[in-house]
Design a protein around this motif. Sequence first.
Motif, mmCIF file in Angstrom:
data_model
loop_
_atom_site.group_PDB
_atom_site.id
_atom_site.type_symbol
_atom_site.label_atom_id
_atom_site.label_comp_id
_atom_site.label_asym_id
_atom_site.label_seq_id
_atom_site.Cartn_x
_atom_site.Cartn_y
_atom_site.Cartn_z
ATOM 1 N N PHE A 113 0.685 -1.094 -0.102
ATOM 2 C CA PHE A 113 0.172 0.136 0.120
ATOM 3 C C PHE A 113 0.861 1.257 -0.109
ATOM 4 O O PHE A 113 2.159 1.527 0.446
ATOM 5 C CB PHE A 113 -0.781 0.005 0.990
ATOM 6 C CG PHE A 113 -0.014 0.052 2.684
ATOM 7 C CD1 PHE A 113 0.013 1.018 3.839
ATOM 8 C CD2 PHE A 113 0.271 -1.172 3.259
ATOM 9 C CE1 PHE A 113 1.488 1.132 4.243
ATOM 10 C CE2 PHE A 113 0.729 -1.538 4.027
ATOM 11 C CZ PHE A 113 0.492 -0.509 4.824
ATOM 12 N N LYS A 114 0.392 2.097 -0.458
ATOM 13 C CA LYS A 114 1.014 3.879 -0.096
ATOM 14 C C LYS A 114 0.947 4.143 0.817
ATOM 15 O O LYS A 114 -0.235 4.524 1.838
ATOM 16 C CB LYS A 114 0.066 4.507 -1.185
ATOM 17 C CG LYS A 114 0.059 4.467 -2.804
ATOM 18 C CD LYS A 114 1.705 4.596 -3.247
ATOM 19 C CE LYS A 114 2.299 4.231 -4.476
ATOM 20 N NZ LYS A 114 3.469 4.370 -5.172
ATOM 21 N N GLY A 115 2.180 4.933 1.358
ATOM 22 C CA GLY A 115 1.763 5.427 3.174
ATOM 23 C C GLY A 115 1.057 5.977 3.173
ATOM 24 O O GLY A 115 0.994 7.045 2.137
ATOM 25 N N PRO A 116 0.112 6.305 3.880
ATOM 26 C CA PRO A 116 -0.589 7.710 4.122
ATOM 27 C C PRO A 116 0.100 8.954 4.474
ATOM 28 O O PRO A 116 1.936 8.463 5.013
ATOM 29 C CB PRO A 116 -1.806 7.324 5.517
ATOM 30 C CG PRO A 116 -1.456 6.185 6.160
ATOM 31 C CD PRO A 116 -0.333 5.156 4.692
ATOM 32 N N ASP A 149 9.069 2.786 -4.426
ATOM 33 C CA ASP A 149 8.823 3.876 -4.808
ATOM 34 C C ASP A 149 8.802 3.729 -2.717
ATOM 35 O O ASP A 149 8.226 2.741 -2.396
ATOM 36 C CB ASP A 149 7.847 3.946 -4.802
ATOM 37 C CG ASP A 149 7.524 5.698 -3.612
ATOM 38 O OD1 ASP A 149 7.453 6.017 -3.425
ATOM 39 O OD2 ASP A 149 7.303 6.783 -5.060
ATOM 40 N N GLU A 150 9.635 4.843 -1.944
ATOM 41 C CA GLU A 150 9.751 4.383 -0.291
ATOM 42 C C GLU A 150 8.995 4.530 -0.068
ATOM 43 O O GLU A 150 8.592 4.472 1.523
ATOM 44 C CB GLU A 150 10.855 5.923 0.099
ATOM 45 C CG GLU A 150 12.158 4.990 -0.956
ATOM 46 C CD GLU A 150 12.660 5.336 -1.943
ATOM 47 O OE1 GLU A 150 12.248 6.158 -3.097
ATOM 48 O OE2 GLU A 150 13.303 4.612 -2.335
ATOM 49 N N ARG A 151 7.422 5.243 -0.548
ATOM 50 C CA ARG A 151 5.936 5.456 0.057
ATOM 51 C C ARG A 151 5.373 4.104 -0.149
ATOM 52 O O ARG A 151 4.627 4.297 0.430
ATOM 53 C CB ARG A 151 5.202 6.872 -0.425
ATOM 54 C CG ARG A 151 6.542 8.097 -0.562
ATOM 55 C CD ARG A 151 6.604 8.531 0.887
ATOM 56 N NE ARG A 151 5.136 9.009 1.535
ATOM 57 C CZ ARG A 151 4.786 8.849 2.939
ATOM 58 N NH1 ARG A 151 5.749 9.440 3.782
ATOM 59 N NH2 ARG A 151 3.799 8.580 3.266
ATOM 60 N N ASP A 152 5.581 3.263 -0.522
ATOM 61 C CA ASP A 152 5.116 1.648 -0.860
ATOM 62 C C ASP A 152 5.733 0.876 0.979
ATOM 63 O O ASP A 152 7.143 0.494 0.523
ATOM 64 C CB ASP A 152 5.514 1.516 -2.423
ATOM 65 C CG ASP A 152 4.733 2.088 -3.329
ATOM 66 O OD1 ASP A 152 3.865 2.662 -3.342
ATOM 67 O OD2 ASP A 152 5.391 1.642 -4.605
#
Length: 310
Positions: A113-116, A149-152
Amino acid sequence: MVEPVPQSAAEDEPDRPDEDGSAESSTSGRRGSHRRGKSSKKRSFWKELPILIVVALVLTILIQQFLAKVYMIPSGSMETTLHGCTDCTGDRILVDRVTYDFTDPTSGDVVVFKGPPLWNNEIAPQESSNIVVKGLRGFGSLIGFAPPDERDFVKRIIATGGQTVQCCDARGRVIVDGKALDEPYIHWKNPEVTTEASFPPVKVPQGYVWVMGDNRNDSCDSTCQGGGGINGVVPVDNIIGKARLIVLPPSRWGGVTDHNPQENARPAALGAPAWQQGLPAGVGIAAAWPALFLGRRMSSGLRKVAGRRR
């Protein structure tokens, strides 16, 4: 009566050279055109090869964008279910991007998931000022051969919208709706520390999920991201897909467990741990001696007073 000449006779008859040798030249012309046909076929293959490669890449990208995508695990927060670390080659997992178009996420699912916005990166960003390196890294991430991506993030769903989660019961187990979870997948990086970090009850809002890593000693998840509590929940809309298979390396081939920890959940042991339960009895025993001593002194004093009055 004139008999018709068989057609084969004309074909079997050898060419008769004219005075200028036209028959020989026509034969050589046919041979030359045959050679040119072979060479033109070779050239056409090499012309088509780049097109085939481009088509294959486009199909790969489309499949990974809409059906299934390969991700590389960059950290050890999901050990030993998924292997990953910053200085080695982590597992490559196939993530199903279609499932949640038809079903809702459930407890036990391992999801990407994409980090909030309130979530911090678990791994240090690997940025480069070189445009070529950025492009290659982005393309590698797109097809699963570079860190995402580091936001994943990749975590396991523990509770869904409307459920209340907290930690812990007397045996150190996470509790959802008053029941202690069955979590055989938990990994303790430090064998000396095998208890959960406690947190108060949190009711997960509808449309959100509560996620935790299997490596409970080394995972910053809903329990700590954004300061924990309600700030740690993840919107369902941020979920990219469900982890299905470990595709690389070959030694790690296999499915990703989606054991539902709530299926075999048991009523939580909400009492204090054994040493705390025994504390009141210990205090009572310790206090009994002074009380007994004082009682005897008082009884002796009263007997003396009564004897004097007599």
